[in-house]
Motif scaffolding. Sequence first.
Motif, PDB file in Angstrom:
ATOM      1  N   THR A 183       0.856  -1.177   0.000  1.00 18.00           N
ATOM      2  CA  THR A 183       0.000   0.000   0.000  1.00 18.00           C
ATOM      3  C   THR A 183       0.891   1.225   0.000  1.00 18.00           C
ATOM      4  OG1 THR A 183      -1.692  -1.168   1.237  1.00 18.00           O
ATOM      5  CG2 THR A 183      -1.805   1.210   1.226  1.00 18.00           C
TER       6      THR A 183
ATOM      7  N   GLN B 232      -4.882   6.096  -0.790  1.00 17.86           N
ATOM      8  CA  GLN B 232      -3.709   5.247  -0.890  1.00 17.86           C
ATOM      9  C   GLN B 232      -3.914   4.242  -1.998  1.00 17.86           C
ATOM     10  OE1 GLN B 232      -3.345   3.633   3.019  1.00 17.86           O
ATOM     11  NE2 GLN B 232      -4.863   2.026   2.667  1.00 17.86           N
ATOM     12  N   TRP B 234      -3.212   0.492  -3.565  1.00  8.94           N
ATOM     13  CA  TRP B 234      -2.892  -0.883  -3.211  1.00  8.94           C
ATOM     14  C   TRP B 234      -2.315  -1.573  -4.432  1.00  8.94           C
ATOM     15  CZ3 TRP B 234      -4.499  -5.740  -4.858  1.00  8.94           C
ATOM     16  CH2 TRP B 234      -4.188  -6.804  -4.002  1.00  8.94           C
TER      17      TRP B 234
END
Lengths: 260, 260
Positions: A183, B232, B234
Amino acid sequence: MPTETGSQPTSHKYLKVRDYLVALAAEELAVGDPVPSERALTQRFGVSRMTVRHAIDALVSEGVLEKVQGRGTFVSAPRMDFEVRLSTFGEQMQRLGLSASTTVLDSGAVAAPAEVAAVLGVSPGAQVHHLRRQRRADGKPMAIEEAWIPVALAPRLFDDGPPPSLYDALRTHGQDPQWGEETLAADIATREECELLDMSENSAVLRATRRTHGDDGAVMFSRSCFRGDRYQVWVPLAPPHVPEKPSRPSPAPTTSKEDS
Amino acid sequence: MPTETGSQPTSHKYLKVRDYLVALAAEELAVGDPVPSERALTQRFGVSRMTVRHAIDALVSEGVLEKVQGRGTFVSAPRMDFEVRLSTFGEQMQRLGLSASTTVLDSGAVAAPAEVAAVLGVSPGAQVHHLRRQRRADGKPMAIEEAWIPVALAPRLFDDGPPPSLYDALRTHGQDPQWGEETLAADIATREECELLDMSENSAVLRATRRTHGDDGAVMFSRSCFRGDRYQVWVPLAPPHVPEKPSRPSPAPTTSKEDS
DNA sequence: CCAACAGAGTGGTCTATACCTCATGATGTT
DNA sequence: AACATCATGAGGTATAGACCACTCTGTTGG
Protein backbone atom coordinates in the motif's frame (compact mmCIF):
# COMPACT_ATOMS: atom_id res chain seq x y z
CA MET A 1 8.56 -36.76 -5.36
CA PRO A 2 9.41 -38.78 -8.34
CA THR A 3 7.78 -36.10 -10.36
CA GLU A 4 11.11 -36.04 -11.96
CA THR A 5 11.12 -33.24 -14.34
CA GLY A 6 13.88 -33.95 -16.80
CA SER A 7 14.03 -37.13 -18.80
CA GLN A 8 11.04 -39.29 -19.45
CA PRO A 9 11.33 -39.18 -23.18
CA THR A 10 8.21 -41.19 -23.66
CA SER A 11 5.66 -39.38 -21.62
CA HIS A 12 3.18 -37.05 -23.14
CA LYS A 13 3.47 -36.40 -26.77
CA TYR A 14 2.03 -32.93 -26.50
CA LEU A 15 4.96 -31.99 -24.31
CA LYS A 16 7.32 -32.98 -27.05
CA VAL A 17 5.52 -30.78 -29.50
CA ARG A 18 5.43 -28.05 -26.93
CA ASP A 19 9.13 -28.29 -26.20
CA TYR A 20 9.87 -28.25 -29.88
CA LEU A 21 7.85 -25.11 -30.38
CA VAL A 22 9.37 -23.42 -27.38
CA ALA A 23 12.84 -24.10 -28.69
CA LEU A 24 11.83 -22.98 -32.13
CA ALA A 25 10.39 -19.74 -30.85
CA ALA A 26 13.37 -19.07 -28.65
CA GLU A 27 16.18 -19.96 -30.99
CA GLU A 28 15.18 -20.16 -34.59
CA LEU A 29 12.39 -17.74 -35.11
CA ALA A 30 11.92 -14.05 -34.57
CA VAL A 31 8.90 -12.34 -33.16
CA GLY A 32 6.13 -12.42 -35.70
CA ASP A 33 7.46 -15.43 -37.56
CA PRO A 34 5.01 -18.22 -38.18
CA VAL A 35 5.53 -21.62 -36.64
CA PRO A 36 4.76 -24.73 -38.67
CA SER A 37 1.09 -25.26 -39.27
CA GLU A 38 -0.88 -27.63 -37.10
CA ARG A 39 -1.14 -30.16 -39.88
CA ALA A 40 2.58 -29.96 -40.53
CA LEU A 41 3.33 -30.62 -36.88
CA THR A 42 0.87 -33.46 -36.97
CA GLN A 43 3.00 -35.20 -39.53
CA ARG A 44 6.36 -34.24 -38.15
CA PHE A 45 5.55 -35.76 -34.78
CA GLY A 46 3.18 -38.43 -35.94
CA VAL A 47 0.47 -37.30 -33.58
CA SER A 48 -3.09 -36.26 -34.05
CA ARG A 49 -4.12 -32.73 -34.60
CA MET A 50 -5.82 -32.45 -31.24
CA THR A 51 -2.53 -33.23 -29.61
CA VAL A 52 -0.78 -30.55 -31.56
CA ARG A 53 -3.48 -28.09 -30.70
CA HIS A 54 -3.16 -28.98 -27.05
CA ALA A 55 0.50 -28.06 -27.16
CA ILE A 56 -0.12 -24.87 -29.07
CA ASP A 57 -3.01 -23.78 -26.92
CA ALA A 58 -0.86 -24.11 -23.85
CA LEU A 59 1.78 -21.87 -25.38
CA VAL A 60 -0.81 -19.38 -26.51
CA SER A 61 -2.15 -19.07 -23.01
CA GLU A 62 1.39 -18.58 -21.81
CA GLY A 63 1.87 -15.78 -24.25
CA VAL A 64 4.56 -17.50 -26.28
CA LEU A 65 2.52 -17.88 -29.42
CA GLU A 66 -0.55 -16.32 -30.89
CA LYS A 67 -2.96 -17.75 -33.36
CA VAL A 68 -4.76 -15.95 -36.13
CA GLN A 69 -7.50 -17.80 -37.85
CA GLY A 70 -6.92 -18.26 -41.52
CA ARG A 71 -3.34 -17.09 -41.31
CA GLY A 72 -1.38 -19.21 -38.94
CA THR A 73 0.31 -19.33 -35.58
CA PHE A 74 3.03 -16.87 -34.79
CA VAL A 75 5.71 -16.19 -32.27
CA SER A 76 4.31 -13.46 -30.10
CA ALA A 77 6.19 -10.48 -28.81
CA PRO A 78 7.36 -10.96 -25.27
CA ARG A 79 4.44 -9.54 -23.47
CA MET A 80 4.89 -6.55 -21.35
CA ASP A 81 5.55 -7.47 -17.83
CA PHE A 82 2.25 -6.53 -16.40
CA GLU A 83 3.05 -7.49 -12.91
CA VAL A 84 4.89 -5.54 -10.35
CA ARG A 85 7.12 -7.95 -8.61
CA LEU A 86 8.42 -8.57 -5.15
CA SER A 87 11.66 -6.81 -5.72
CA THR A 88 14.19 -5.77 -3.17
CA PHE A 89 15.68 -2.38 -2.72
CA GLY A 90 18.91 -3.61 -4.21
CA GLU A 91 17.18 -4.89 -7.30
CA GLN A 92 15.30 -1.65 -7.74
CA MET A 93 18.47 0.39 -7.49
CA GLN A 94 20.28 -1.92 -9.84
CA ARG A 95 17.55 -1.44 -12.38
CA LEU A 96 18.09 2.28 -12.09
CA GLY A 97 21.82 1.94 -12.41
CA LEU A 98 22.46 3.18 -8.91
CA SER A 99 24.62 1.63 -6.27
CA ALA A 100 22.73 0.57 -3.18
CA SER A 101 24.14 0.78 0.30
CA THR A 102 22.58 0.10 3.64
CA THR A 103 23.07 0.99 7.26
CA VAL A 104 21.46 -1.18 9.85
CA LEU A 105 19.81 1.00 12.45
CA ASP A 106 18.39 -1.72 14.57
CA SER A 107 18.28 -5.48 14.53
CA GLY A 108 17.12 -8.28 16.78
CA ALA A 109 14.18 -10.24 18.04
CA VAL A 110 11.38 -8.38 19.74
CA ALA A 111 7.84 -8.99 20.91
CA ALA A 112 5.52 -8.24 18.03
CA PRO A 113 3.69 -4.94 18.39
CA ALA A 114 -0.05 -5.25 18.09
CA GLU A 115 -0.33 -4.02 14.53
CA VAL A 116 2.53 -6.15 13.32
CA ALA A 117 1.12 -9.21 15.03
CA ALA A 118 -2.26 -8.62 13.44
CA VAL A 119 -0.85 -8.20 9.97
CA LEU A 120 1.37 -11.25 10.28
CA GLY A 121 -1.32 -13.34 11.86
CA VAL A 122 0.67 -14.21 14.97
CA SER A 123 -0.36 -13.73 18.56
CA PRO A 124 0.46 -10.29 19.95
CA GLY A 125 3.73 -10.38 21.74
CA ALA A 126 5.05 -13.33 19.77
CA GLN A 127 8.74 -13.10 18.98
CA VAL A 128 9.55 -11.52 15.67
CA HIS A 129 12.81 -10.65 14.03
CA HIS A 130 13.02 -6.93 13.61
CA LEU A 131 15.27 -5.01 11.28
CA ARG A 132 15.45 -1.32 10.67
CA ARG A 133 17.70 0.03 7.98
CA GLN A 134 18.62 3.20 6.22
CA ARG A 135 18.99 2.63 2.51
CA ARG A 136 20.99 4.78 0.20
CA ALA A 137 21.35 5.13 -3.53
CA ASP A 138 24.73 6.31 -4.71
CA GLY A 139 25.39 7.27 -1.14
CA LYS A 140 22.40 9.56 -0.80
CA PRO A 141 19.76 8.58 1.73
CA MET A 142 16.74 7.22 -0.05
CA ALA A 143 14.59 5.35 2.37
CA ILE A 144 14.13 4.01 5.85
CA GLU A 145 12.87 0.52 6.01
CA GLU A 146 11.57 -1.53 8.86
CA ALA A 147 10.69 -5.20 8.68
CA TRP A 148 9.25 -7.86 10.96
CA ILE A 149 9.43 -11.61 10.46
CA PRO A 150 8.01 -14.19 12.88
CA VAL A 151 10.85 -15.95 14.62
CA ALA A 152 8.86 -19.17 14.49
CA LEU A 153 9.10 -19.23 10.72
CA ALA A 154 12.87 -18.97 10.58
CA PRO A 155 14.46 -19.18 14.03
CA ARG A 156 18.02 -18.94 12.79
CA LEU A 157 17.39 -16.18 10.29
CA PHE A 158 19.56 -13.65 12.08
CA ASP A 159 22.16 -16.10 13.38
CA ASP A 160 24.83 -14.61 11.18
CA GLY A 161 23.73 -11.11 11.92
CA PRO A 162 21.16 -9.21 9.90
CA PRO A 163 21.23 -10.57 6.37
CA PRO A 164 21.92 -8.18 3.51
CA SER A 165 18.80 -9.30 1.70
CA LEU A 166 15.83 -10.43 3.70
CA TYR A 167 14.25 -12.09 0.71
CA ASP A 168 17.33 -14.12 -0.02
CA ALA A 169 17.61 -15.03 3.62
CA LEU A 170 14.00 -16.13 3.73
CA ARG A 171 14.56 -18.27 0.70
CA THR A 172 17.55 -20.04 2.17
CA HIS A 173 15.56 -20.66 5.31
CA GLY A 174 12.79 -22.38 3.44
CA GLN A 175 10.35 -19.51 3.42
CA ASP A 176 10.17 -18.51 -0.20
CA PRO A 177 8.37 -15.24 -0.77
CA GLN A 178 5.51 -16.04 -3.08
CA TRP A 179 3.55 -12.86 -3.47
CA GLY A 180 2.85 -9.67 -1.68
CA GLU A 181 0.66 -6.67 -1.35
CA GLU A 182 1.79 -3.15 -0.93
CA THR A 183 0.00 0.00 0.00
CA LEU A 184 1.38 3.36 -1.01
CA ALA A 185 0.50 6.70 0.45
CA ALA A 186 1.96 10.16 0.66
CA ASP A 187 2.75 11.76 3.97
CA ILE A 188 4.88 14.37 5.68
CA ALA A 189 8.10 13.06 7.14
CA THR A 190 8.54 13.00 10.88
CA ARG A 191 11.44 14.84 12.44
CA GLU A 192 13.40 11.65 12.87
CA GLU A 193 12.78 10.66 9.29
CA CYS A 194 13.88 14.07 8.11
CA GLU A 195 17.15 13.53 9.88
CA LEU A 196 17.76 10.04 8.65
CA LEU A 197 16.82 10.97 5.12
CA ASP A 198 18.70 14.22 5.21
CA MET A 199 15.66 16.26 4.35
CA SER A 200 14.38 19.60 5.54
CA GLU A 201 11.29 19.69 7.69
CA ASN A 202 7.90 19.41 6.07
CA SER A 203 9.14 17.25 3.28
CA ALA A 204 6.96 14.72 1.55
CA VAL A 205 7.64 11.03 1.80
CA LEU A 206 6.13 8.02 0.15
CA ARG A 207 5.13 5.43 2.69
CA ALA A 208 4.90 1.84 1.59
CA THR A 209 3.65 -0.95 3.78
CA ARG A 210 4.16 -4.38 2.41
CA ARG A 211 2.99 -7.77 3.46
CA THR A 212 4.90 -10.62 1.90
CA HIS A 213 3.33 -14.05 1.71
CA GLY A 214 5.02 -17.39 1.49
CA ASP A 215 3.65 -20.84 0.88
CA ASP A 216 1.93 -20.85 4.18
CA GLY A 217 0.74 -17.38 4.99
CA ALA A 218 2.37 -14.07 5.74
CA VAL A 219 6.10 -14.26 6.27
CA MET A 220 7.04 -10.63 6.58
CA PHE A 221 5.63 -7.22 7.23
CA SER A 222 7.57 -4.18 6.27
CA ARG A 223 7.18 -0.46 6.27
CA SER A 224 9.29 1.77 4.12
CA CYS A 225 9.54 5.51 3.96
CA PHE A 226 11.00 6.92 0.76
CA ARG A 227 12.11 10.42 0.03
CA GLY A 228 9.33 11.92 -2.02
CA ASP A 229 11.73 13.80 -4.24
CA ARG A 230 13.96 10.86 -5.05
CA TYR A 231 11.67 7.93 -5.38
CA GLN A 232 8.70 7.04 -7.46
CA VAL A 233 6.83 3.90 -8.24
CA TRP A 234 5.94 2.75 -11.70
CA VAL A 235 2.83 0.67 -12.00
CA PRO A 236 1.67 -0.97 -15.18
CA LEU A 237 -2.08 -1.05 -15.58
CA ALA A 238 -3.93 -3.87 -17.22
CA PRO A 239 -7.00 -3.26 -19.34
CA PRO A 240 -10.26 -2.66 -17.54
CA HIS A 241 -11.93 -5.82 -16.52
CA VAL A 242 -14.01 -7.30 -19.24
CA PRO A 243 -17.22 -8.59 -17.80
CA GLU A 244 -17.44 -12.22 -18.71
CA LYS A 245 -18.07 -12.73 -22.34
CA PRO A 246 -15.12 -14.37 -23.92
CA SER A 247 -16.12 -13.15 -27.32
CA ARG A 248 -12.73 -11.96 -28.34
CA PRO A 249 -9.65 -13.85 -27.43
CA SER A 250 -8.15 -10.74 -28.98
CA PRO A 251 -4.96 -12.17 -30.36
CA ALA A 252 -3.49 -8.73 -30.39
CA PRO A 253 -2.25 -8.82 -33.95
CA THR A 254 1.19 -7.59 -33.14
CA THR A 255 2.08 -8.33 -36.69
CA SER A 256 1.42 -6.07 -39.61
CA LYS A 257 2.00 -2.43 -38.93
CA GLU A 258 5.42 -1.26 -39.78
CA ASP A 259 6.29 -3.90 -42.25
CA SER A 260 6.89 -1.70 -45.20
CA MET B 1 -20.77 -7.17 -47.56
CA PRO B 2 -22.88 -8.26 -44.70
CA THR B 3 -19.97 -9.87 -42.98
CA GLU B 4 -22.30 -9.86 -40.09
CA THR B 5 -20.15 -10.06 -37.09
CA GLY B 6 -22.80 -10.07 -34.44
CA SER B 7 -25.36 -12.83 -34.30
CA GLN B 8 -24.25 -16.42 -33.85
CA PRO B 9 -26.08 -16.75 -30.59
CA THR B 10 -26.67 -20.44 -30.72
CA SER B 11 -23.66 -21.77 -32.49
CA HIS B 12 -20.71 -23.06 -30.61
CA LYS B 13 -21.81 -25.69 -28.22
CA TYR B 14 -18.83 -25.17 -25.98
CA LEU B 15 -20.04 -21.66 -25.30
CA LYS B 16 -23.32 -23.04 -24.07
CA VAL B 17 -21.54 -25.35 -21.70
CA ARG B 18 -19.33 -22.51 -20.68
CA ASP B 19 -22.20 -20.17 -20.02
CA TYR B 20 -23.95 -22.82 -18.03
CA LEU B 21 -20.92 -23.35 -15.87
CA VAL B 22 -20.36 -19.66 -15.37
CA ALA B 23 -23.93 -19.23 -14.21
CA LEU B 24 -23.64 -22.26 -12.02
CA ALA B 25 -20.48 -21.03 -10.41
CA ALA B 26 -21.86 -17.56 -9.93
CA GLU B 27 -25.31 -18.36 -8.67
CA GLU B 28 -25.74 -21.89 -7.48
CA LEU B 29 -22.44 -23.00 -6.13
CA ALA B 30 -20.09 -21.75 -3.50
CA VAL B 31 -16.33 -21.60 -3.73
CA GLY B 32 -14.93 -25.10 -3.50
CA ASP B 33 -18.08 -26.81 -4.66
CA PRO B 34 -17.67 -29.29 -7.47
CA VAL B 35 -19.29 -28.72 -10.81
CA PRO B 36 -20.83 -31.63 -12.66
CA SER B 37 -18.30 -34.07 -14.01
CA GLU B 38 -17.20 -33.92 -17.59
CA ARG B 39 -19.14 -37.04 -18.45
CA ALA B 40 -22.24 -35.68 -16.79
CA LEU B 41 -22.02 -32.49 -18.80
CA THR B 42 -21.44 -34.53 -21.90
CA GLN B 43 -24.83 -36.11 -21.43
CA ARG B 44 -26.65 -33.04 -20.21
CA PHE B 45 -25.71 -31.09 -23.29
CA GLY B 46 -25.47 -33.96 -25.72
CA VAL B 47 -21.97 -33.01 -26.75
CA SER B 48 -18.69 -34.84 -26.85
CA ARG B 49 -16.30 -34.83 -24.00
CA MET B 50 -13.72 -32.82 -25.89
CA THR B 51 -16.27 -30.07 -26.24
CA VAL B 52 -16.99 -30.09 -22.55
CA ARG B 53 -13.31 -30.03 -21.82
CA HIS B 54 -12.86 -27.10 -24.15
CA ALA B 55 -15.40 -25.13 -22.16
CA ILE B 56 -13.94 -26.15 -18.84
CA ASP B 57 -10.37 -25.47 -19.87
CA ALA B 58 -11.30 -21.97 -20.88
CA LEU B 59 -12.82 -21.32 -17.47
CA VAL B 60 -9.86 -22.85 -15.74
CA SER B 61 -7.51 -20.53 -17.53
CA GLU B 62 -9.74 -17.66 -16.54
CA GLY B 63 -9.52 -18.68 -12.94
CA VAL B 64 -13.20 -19.51 -12.56
CA LEU B 65 -12.73 -23.22 -12.07
CA GLU B 66 -9.93 -25.51 -11.10
CA LYS B 67 -9.48 -29.12 -11.89
CA VAL B 68 -8.00 -31.81 -9.68
CA GLN B 69 -7.24 -35.10 -11.27
CA GLY B 70 -9.08 -37.94 -9.74
CA ARG B 71 -11.35 -35.70 -7.72
CA GLY B 72 -13.22 -33.36 -9.96
CA THR B 73 -13.60 -29.79 -11.10
CA PHE B 74 -14.34 -27.12 -8.55
CA VAL B 75 -15.38 -23.53 -8.32
CA SER B 76 -12.20 -21.70 -7.53
CA ALA B 77 -11.85 -18.89 -5.09
CA PRO B 78 -11.94 -15.59 -6.91
CA ARG B 79 -8.30 -15.29 -7.57
CA MET B 80 -6.49 -12.39 -6.31
CA ASP B 81 -6.42 -9.74 -8.88
CA PHE B 82 -2.77 -9.64 -9.62
CA GLU B 83 -3.10 -6.84 -12.00
CA VAL B 84 -3.84 -3.30 -11.19
CA ARG B 85 -6.31 -2.18 -13.73
CA LEU B 86 -7.13 0.92 -15.65
CA SER B 87 -9.86 1.92 -13.29
CA THR B 88 -11.61 5.23 -13.14
CA PHE B 89 -12.05 7.38 -10.12
CA GLY B 90 -15.69 6.41 -9.99
CA GLU B 91 -14.86 2.73 -9.98
CA GLN B 92 -12.30 3.19 -7.27
CA MET B 93 -14.72 5.04 -5.06
CA GLN B 94 -17.43 2.51 -5.72
CA ARG B 95 -15.12 -0.24 -4.60
CA LEU B 96 -14.60 1.66 -1.38
CA GLY B 97 -18.30 2.20 -0.92
CA LEU B 98 -18.03 5.95 -1.32
CA SER B 99 -20.07 8.20 -3.52
CA ALA B 100 -18.07 9.97 -6.17
CA SER B 101 -18.82 13.47 -7.35
CA THR B 102 -17.00 15.72 -9.70
CA THR B 103 -16.66 19.39 -10.49
CA VAL B 104 -15.28 20.38 -13.84
CA LEU B 105 -12.73 23.11 -13.37
CA ASP B 106 -11.74 23.50 -16.95
CA SER B 107 -12.64 21.92 -20.24
CA GLY B 108 -11.92 22.44 -23.90
CA ALA B 109 -9.44 22.01 -26.68
CA VAL B 110 -6.01 23.52 -26.31
CA ALA B 111 -2.63 23.39 -27.96
CA ALA B 112 -0.67 20.57 -26.38
CA PRO B 113 2.00 21.77 -23.97
CA ALA B 114 5.43 20.41 -24.73
CA GLU B 115 5.48 17.71 -22.09
CA VAL B 116 1.99 16.53 -22.93
CA ALA B 117 2.79 16.41 -26.61
CA ALA B 118 5.91 14.41 -25.93
CA VAL B 119 4.14 11.88 -23.77
CA LEU B 120 1.28 11.49 -26.20
CA GLY B 121 3.53 11.33 -29.19
CA VAL B 122 1.88 14.21 -31.03
CA SER B 123 3.56 17.27 -32.43
CA PRO B 124 3.92 20.11 -29.93
CA GLY B 125 1.05 22.50 -30.28
CA ALA B 126 -1.30 19.91 -31.72
CA GLN B 127 -4.86 20.27 -30.54
CA VAL B 128 -5.74 18.21 -27.50
CA HIS B 129 -8.87 17.98 -25.45
CA HIS B 130 -8.16 19.17 -21.97
CA LEU B 131 -10.18 18.47 -18.87
CA ARG B 132 -9.45 19.47 -15.32
CA ARG B 133 -11.66 18.25 -12.54
CA GLN B 134 -11.97 18.21 -8.81
CA ARG B 135 -13.08 14.83 -7.57
CA ARG B 136 -14.80 14.20 -4.29
CA ALA B 137 -15.63 11.17 -2.25
CA ASP B 138 -18.71 11.46 -0.09
CA GLY B 139 -18.54 15.15 -0.77
CA LYS B 140 -15.03 15.60 0.55
CA PRO B 141 -12.36 16.75 -1.89
CA MET B 142 -10.15 13.86 -2.77
CA ALA B 143 -8.21 14.70 -5.88
CA ILE B 144 -7.55 17.06 -8.69
CA GLU B 145 -7.24 15.48 -12.03
CA GLU B 146 -6.10 16.81 -15.34
CA ALA B 147 -6.26 14.93 -18.61
CA TRP B 148 -5.23 15.48 -22.20
CA ILE B 149 -6.46 13.58 -25.24
CA PRO B 150 -5.42 14.28 -28.83
CA VAL B 151 -8.33 15.82 -30.70
CA ALA B 152 -7.30 13.89 -33.78
CA LEU B 153 -8.14 10.63 -32.07
CA ALA B 154 -11.67 11.59 -31.16
CA PRO B 155 -12.70 14.92 -32.64
CA ARG B 156 -16.23 14.84 -31.25
CA LEU B 157 -15.28 13.61 -27.80
CA PHE B 158 -16.41 16.76 -26.04
CA ASP B 159 -19.31 17.58 -28.34
CA ASP B 160 -21.81 16.95 -25.60
CA GLY B 161 -19.72 18.74 -23.06
CA PRO B 162 -17.08 17.06 -20.93
CA PRO B 163 -18.07 13.43 -20.49
CA PRO B 164 -18.55 12.09 -16.99
CA SER B 165 -16.17 9.26 -17.68
CA LEU B 166 -13.31 9.78 -20.06
CA TYR B 167 -12.70 6.08 -20.41
CA ASP B 168 -16.30 5.41 -21.32
CA ALA B 169 -16.23 8.30 -23.74
CA LEU B 170 -13.06 7.02 -25.36
CA ARG B 171 -14.64 3.64 -25.75
CA THR B 172 -17.73 4.98 -27.45
CA HIS B 173 -15.49 6.96 -29.76
CA GLY B 174 -13.62 3.90 -30.86
CA GLN B 175 -10.52 4.44 -28.77
CA ASP B 176 -10.68 1.63 -26.26
CA PRO B 177 -8.18 2.02 -23.48
CA GLN B 178 -6.04 -1.08 -23.60
CA TRP B 179 -3.39 -0.64 -20.98
CA GLY B 180 -1.58 2.03 -19.15
CA GLU B 181 1.34 2.95 -17.02
CA GLU B 182 1.27 5.06 -13.94
CA THR B 183 3.95 6.69 -11.89
CA LEU B 184 3.34 7.51 -8.26
CA ALA B 185 5.26 9.92 -6.14
CA ALA B 186 4.81 11.88 -2.96
CA ASP B 187 5.00 15.64 -2.94
CA ILE B 188 3.93 18.74 -1.08
CA ALA B 189 0.76 20.33 -2.36
CA THR B 190 0.93 23.70 -4.05
CA ARG B 191 -1.10 26.55 -2.67
CA GLU B 192 -3.74 26.15 -5.33
CA GLU B 193 -3.98 22.45 -4.67
CA CYS B 194 -4.33 23.07 -0.97
CA GLU B 195 -7.30 25.27 -1.70
CA LEU B 196 -8.97 22.92 -4.10
CA LEU B 197 -8.41 19.96 -1.84
CA ASP B 198 -9.35 21.84 1.28
CA MET B 199 -6.03 21.14 2.95
CA SER B 200 -3.79 23.21 5.11
CA GLU B 201 -0.47 24.33 3.71
CA ASN B 202 2.42 21.93 3.65
CA SER B 203 0.23 18.91 3.24
CA ALA B 204 1.37 15.82 1.44
CA VAL B 205 -0.19 14.71 -1.79
CA LEU B 206 0.22 11.64 -3.93
CA ARG B 207 0.89 12.57 -7.51
CA ALA B 208 0.00 10.09 -10.20
CA THR B 209 0.80 10.56 -13.83
CA ARG B 210 -0.79 8.11 -16.13
CA ARG B 211 -0.41 7.35 -19.77
CA THR B 212 -3.22 5.32 -21.24
CA HIS B 213 -2.67 3.35 -24.42
CA GLY B 214 -5.23 2.23 -26.95
CA ASP B 215 -4.96 -0.06 -29.91
CA ASP B 216 -2.80 2.39 -31.69
CA GLY B 217 -0.59 4.21 -29.28
CA ALA B 218 -1.13 6.62 -26.45
CA VAL B 219 -4.65 7.98 -26.21
CA MET B 220 -4.53 9.95 -23.03
CA PHE B 221 -2.18 11.55 -20.57
CA SER B 222 -3.39 12.44 -17.15
CA ARG B 223 -2.04 13.85 -13.95
CA SER B 224 -3.81 13.41 -10.67
CA CYS B 225 -3.09 14.84 -7.28
CA PHE B 226 -4.62 13.00 -4.37
CA ARG B 227 -4.88 14.06 -0.77
CA GLY B 228 -2.17 12.17 1.02
CA ASP B 229 -4.32 11.60 4.06
CA ARG B 230 -7.31 10.25 2.23
CA TYR B 231 -5.96 8.20 -0.57
CA GLN B 232 -3.71 5.25 -0.89
CA VAL B 233 -2.87 2.83 -3.63
CA TRP B 234 -2.89 -0.88 -3.21
CA VAL B 235 -0.51 -2.81 -5.39
CA PRO B 236 -0.36 -6.57 -5.57
CA LEU B 237 3.12 -7.94 -6.08
CA ALA B 238 3.83 -11.02 -8.09
CA PRO B 239 6.52 -13.46 -7.08
CA PRO B 240 10.09 -12.72 -8.07
CA HIS B 241 10.76 -13.62 -11.60
CA VAL B 242 11.01 -17.29 -12.40
CA PRO B 243 13.68 -18.10 -14.95
CA GLU B 244 12.15 -19.43 -18.13
CA LYS B 245 11.42 -23.06 -18.08
CA PRO B 246 7.75 -23.53 -17.65
CA SER B 247 8.37 -27.23 -17.23
CA ARG B 248 5.71 -27.13 -14.65
CA PRO B 249 2.21 -27.10 -15.94
CA SER B 250 1.82 -26.55 -12.21
CA PRO B 251 -1.90 -26.97 -11.80
CA ALA B 252 -1.48 -25.17 -8.51
CA PRO B 253 -3.82 -27.36 -6.56
CA THR B 254 -4.69 -24.55 -4.18
CA THR B 255 -7.26 -26.92 -2.80
CA SER B 256 -6.68 -28.94 0.31
CA LYS B 257 -6.57 -26.79 3.37
CA GLU B 258 -9.96 -26.07 4.69
CA ASP B 259 -11.68 -29.17 3.55
CA SER B 260 -12.20 -30.78 6.91
C1' DC C 1 -9.19 -52.78 14.86
C1' DC C 2 -6.62 -51.64 11.17
C1' DA C 3 -4.29 -52.43 6.89
C1' DA C 4 -4.70 -53.88 2.15
C1' DC C 5 -7.24 -54.24 -1.88
C1' DA C 6 -10.68 -53.63 -5.49
C1' DG C 7 -14.01 -50.85 -7.75
C1' DA C 8 -16.03 -46.77 -9.24
C1' DG C 9 -15.64 -42.23 -10.63
C1' DT C 10 -12.94 -38.20 -12.11
C1' DG C 11 -9.81 -35.77 -14.83
C1' DG C 12 -5.56 -36.56 -18.43
C1' DT C 13 -3.95 -37.95 -22.84
C1' DC C 14 -4.71 -39.37 -27.53
C1' DT C 15 -6.60 -40.96 -32.05
C1' DA C 16 -8.74 -40.31 -36.68
C1' DT C 17 -11.91 -37.82 -38.94
C1' DA C 18 -15.26 -34.31 -40.54
C1' DC C 19 -16.74 -29.91 -41.74
C1' DC C 20 -16.62 -24.78 -40.83
C1' DT C 21 -14.66 -20.00 -41.15
C1' DC C 22 -11.29 -16.89 -42.51
C1' DA C 23 -7.17 -14.88 -45.12
C1' DT C 24 -4.58 -14.94 -49.15
C1' DG C 25 -3.05 -15.17 -53.70
C1' DA C 26 -3.79 -16.79 -58.38
C1' DT C 27 -6.91 -16.59 -62.00
C1' DG C 28 -10.26 -14.53 -64.67
C1' DT C 29 -13.22 -11.04 -66.10
C1' DT C 30 -14.47 -6.33 -67.01
C1' DA D 1 -5.40 -1.62 -64.96
C1' DA D 2 -9.18 -2.71 -61.75
C1' DC D 3 -12.15 -5.65 -59.82
C1' DA D 4 -14.47 -10.29 -59.01
C1' DT D 5 -14.05 -15.19 -58.18
C1' DC D 6 -12.14 -19.34 -56.70
C1' DA D 7 -8.77 -22.61 -54.86
C1' DT D 8 -5.76 -23.31 -51.18
C1' DG D 9 -4.42 -23.74 -46.70
C1' DA D 10 -4.52 -21.85 -42.17
C1' DG D 11 -6.94 -22.25 -37.67
C1' DG D 12 -11.91 -23.34 -35.21
C1' DT D 13 -15.36 -26.54 -33.75
C1' DA D 14 -16.98 -31.09 -33.03
C1' DT D 15 -17.48 -36.25 -32.70
C1' DA D 16 -17.02 -41.01 -30.40
C1' DG D 17 -14.46 -43.60 -28.62
C1' DA D 18 -10.02 -45.60 -26.04
C1' DC D 19 -6.99 -46.12 -22.30
C1' DC D 20 -4.22 -43.99 -18.38
C1' DA D 21 -3.51 -41.85 -13.68
C1' DC D 22 -5.34 -40.45 -9.58
C1' DT D 23 -8.58 -40.18 -5.47
C1' DC D 24 -11.91 -42.14 -2.76
C1' DT D 25 -14.49 -45.51 -0.45
C1' DG D 26 -16.27 -49.74 0.85
C1' DT D 27 -14.99 -54.35 1.50
C1' DT D 28 -12.08 -57.85 2.92
C1' DG D 29 -8.20 -60.08 5.49
C1' DG D 30 -5.22 -60.33 8.95
